[in-house]
Motif scaffolding. Structure first.
Motif, PDB file in Angstrom:
ATOM      1  N   THR A 167     -60.224  -7.085 -57.579  1.00  0.00           N
ATOM      2  CA  THR A 167     -60.741  -6.492 -58.807  1.00  0.00           C
ATOM      3  C   THR A 167     -59.706  -6.539 -59.921  1.00  0.00           C
ATOM      4  N   VAL A 173     -57.780  -2.735 -54.853  1.00  0.00           N
ATOM      5  CA  VAL A 173     -57.583  -2.104 -56.162  1.00  0.00           C
ATOM      6  C   VAL A 173     -56.110  -1.741 -56.338  1.00  0.00           C
ATOM      7  N   LYS A 207     -66.221  -2.374 -63.774  1.00  0.00           N
ATOM      8  CA  LYS A 207     -66.741  -3.120 -62.625  1.00  0.00           C
ATOM      9  C   LYS A 207     -65.885  -2.870 -61.389  1.00  0.00           C
ATOM     10  N   SER A 208     -64.566  -2.740 -61.572  1.00  0.00           N
ATOM     11  CA  SER A 208     -63.691  -2.452 -60.428  1.00  0.00           C
ATOM     12  C   SER A 208     -64.083  -1.136 -59.770  1.00  0.00           C
ATOM     13  N   THR A 224     -62.564  -3.739 -50.803  1.00  0.00           N
ATOM     14  CA  THR A 224     -62.186  -3.982 -52.191  1.00  0.00           C
ATOM     15  C   THR A 224     -60.703  -3.701 -52.378  1.00  0.00           C
ATOM     16  N   TYR A 263     -67.239  -1.513 -57.751  1.00  0.00           N
ATOM     17  CA  TYR A 263     -67.003  -2.139 -56.450  1.00  0.00           C
ATOM     18  C   TYR A 263     -66.407  -1.134 -55.464  1.00  0.00           C
ATOM     19  N   ALA A 285     -64.120  -9.559 -61.091  1.00  0.00           N
ATOM     20  CA  ALA A 285     -63.990  -9.490 -59.637  1.00  0.00           C
ATOM     21  C   ALA A 285     -64.103 -10.888 -59.035  1.00  0.00           C
ATOM     22  N   ASP A 296     -64.559 -12.627 -55.128  1.00  0.00           N
ATOM     23  CA  ASP A 296     -64.841 -12.254 -53.744  1.00  0.00           C
ATOM     24  C   ASP A 296     -64.752 -13.477 -52.843  1.00  0.00           C
TER      25      ASP A 296
END
Length: 475
Positions: free
Chosen positions: A293, A244, A310-311, A242, A314, A276, A278
């Motif tokens: 994210t 960030v 939500k970030s 992920t 993840y 997000a 992906d």
């Protein structure tokens, strides 16, 4: 016995065993659904030749020389041609399943495939269950359970490394290592059982020490195999990473650079990413699910707050986090809040915008807590390839898998090995404590049984059902 074919051909066949659920003849398409140049339909079982022959012209009576392909018509039950096909016969036991097998190659129309399969079902075959061809290969001794599971993994492989590992296991690489370990354990068990039979000849102290050394070596080899699952799981199933950082640190640009595609929207306006995004990435042979994210900051409206939440979700679910900071801006309270959320999880520090003047001062504890640091410019591409190598090294170090002769990739194998090592430990403790041979032997036999369960030498029907139900139909 001789079975007279309805169209006049006399073919030898064996009657199915009513007590054996796998003694009948099965059929299924061995190629994926959809249109293509060709389709391959596989028939396996004692009546495979006879059932196929029922759908051939009467003139085609000499098609059954093993491994010799023949071009012929395939007919419906009224004698009308469905398609011109290529037939290949594999005589038992020299076939994939160990039974008589006929493979039918036809044109790649789903309608043609369906008519041929339906014709064989009408002739007396049964539609194969998922994985039933490979299950029959296992039951007929053509492969062990590790090799059978490797067939499934090879079909599912998406990268060259996944395919290589599956091929190694299909070739018996892991099975050979396990046979060696089991052979050494059997010798120890035999020695102890001899001591039980001939109690008048007690085991000498130096012999006891030698047996314990052998058991420790066996336990060490099993431990090495078990621990290889840490890397093997990543190589087989991949991992999630992920990205960030605070808004406008360049997360989406880093994400696009790693994906080598413009997957995420990039804008100089801070906070462009609200949800997000992906993308599956082949990271030098390892499958990676990369997630971009929303920027983590104090949100001013409900939509932003939801994106930030939500970030963080993840980050909690990922195997690795890429913490992106902006080299052209000083470390801020927002950066500190992000680091607080991920500092107890595996993360890489990614310093972006190295093409700009350096302003950033990174706290020492942040840099020391990272798995590694990468300096990149998502704009120019500088350092991106090195970042890809750094990510791969963080989840699957070269020293752990490039030089590893055998890698465990299946959780079932790992659990069996773990139980085997536990039983070995209990057996060694009893032996060191001077207990009678019956007590350590009980645990050592249990360890041997767990090793047998890996390759399927001691399995139960429920376990086979669980494993082969994960296969595709036709394999």
């Amino acid at each position: 016995m001789k079975a007279r074919d309805p169209i006049g051909a006399s073919l030898s066949t064996q009657p199915p065993d009513a007590t054996d659920p796998y003694s009948d003849t099965i059929v299924a398409a061995a190629t994926p659904p959809g249109r293509g140049a060709i389709k391959v339909i596989r028939v396996s079982g004692p009546s495979s030749r006879r059932l196929v022959h029922r759908r051939l012209p009467s003139s085609r009576r000499r098609l059954w020389k093993p491994r010799l392909s023949s071009l012929t018509d395939f007919l419906d039950r009224h004698g009308n041609r469905i398609d011109r096909v290529l037939l290949t016969f594999f005589a038992a036991p020299a076939s994939y399943t160990g039974e008589d097998v006929v493979e039918i190659s036809c044109h790649g129309s789903p309608a043609v495939e369906a008519q041929i399969v339906d014709g064989l079902l009408e002739a007396g075959a049964r539609l194969a269950e998922p994985g039933e061809f490979t299950l029959r290969a296992f039951l007929n001794g053509k492969m062990d359970l590790v090799q059978a599971e490797a067939v499934r993994d090879l079909i599912r492989s998406q990268t060259a490394h996944q395919a290589r590992i599956a091929r190694d296991q299909l070739d018996g690489k892991l099975s050979r290592v396990l046979r060696s370990v089991k052979g050494r354990l059997v010798r120890v068990i035999s020695h102890l059982e001899t001591g039980l039979e001939f109690v008048e000849d007690p085991v000498e102290p130096d012999s006891r020490d030698s047996l314990l050394r052998n058991l420790r070596r066996i336990a060490g080899r099993i431990r090495d195999l078990e621990e290889s699952f840490r890397v093997g799981r990543v190589l087989r199933d991949g991992f999630t990473a992920t990205v960030v950082g605070r808004p406008n640190a360049g997360k989406s640009s880093i994400f696009n650079a790693l994906c080598r595609t413009e997957r995420a929207i990039v804008s100089p306006v801070a906070g462009t990413t609200r949800d997000a995004v992906d993308q599956a990435v082949d990271l030098e042979g390892i499958p990676m699910q990369l997630v971009d994210t929303a920027g983590i900051r104090r949100a001013r409206n409900p939509v932003e707050r939801l994106g930030v939440r939500k970030s963080l979700d993840y980050v909690g679910a990922s195997d690795l986090t890429l913490f992106v900071v902006d080299r052209s801006r000083d470390f801020s309270a927002e950066d500190a809040r992000i680091w607080k959320e991920l500092k107890d999880r595996p993360y890489l520090l990614v310093v972006n915008k190295v093409d700009l003047e350096a302003v950033l001062r990174i706290p020492s504890e942040l840099e020391s807590g990272a798995r590694s640091r990468s300096d990149v410019s998502a704009l120019t591409g500088q350092g991106v390839d090195a970042l890809r190598r750094t990510i791969r090294e963080a989840v699957a170090p070269d020293s752990d898998w490039e030089r590893e002769r055998v890698v465990i990739t299946d959780l079932r194998h790992k659990e069996c090995l773990h139980r085997a090592r536990q039983r070995l430990g209990e057996g060694m403790k009893g032996y060191r404590d001077g207990l009678s041979e019956e007590f350590p032997l009980y645990h050592l036999r249990g360890a041997l049984s767990e090793l047998d369960a890996v390759t399927g030498e001691t399995t139960v029907e429920d376990l086979l059902g669980q494993i082969f139900s994960t296969f595709c139909i036709g394999k």
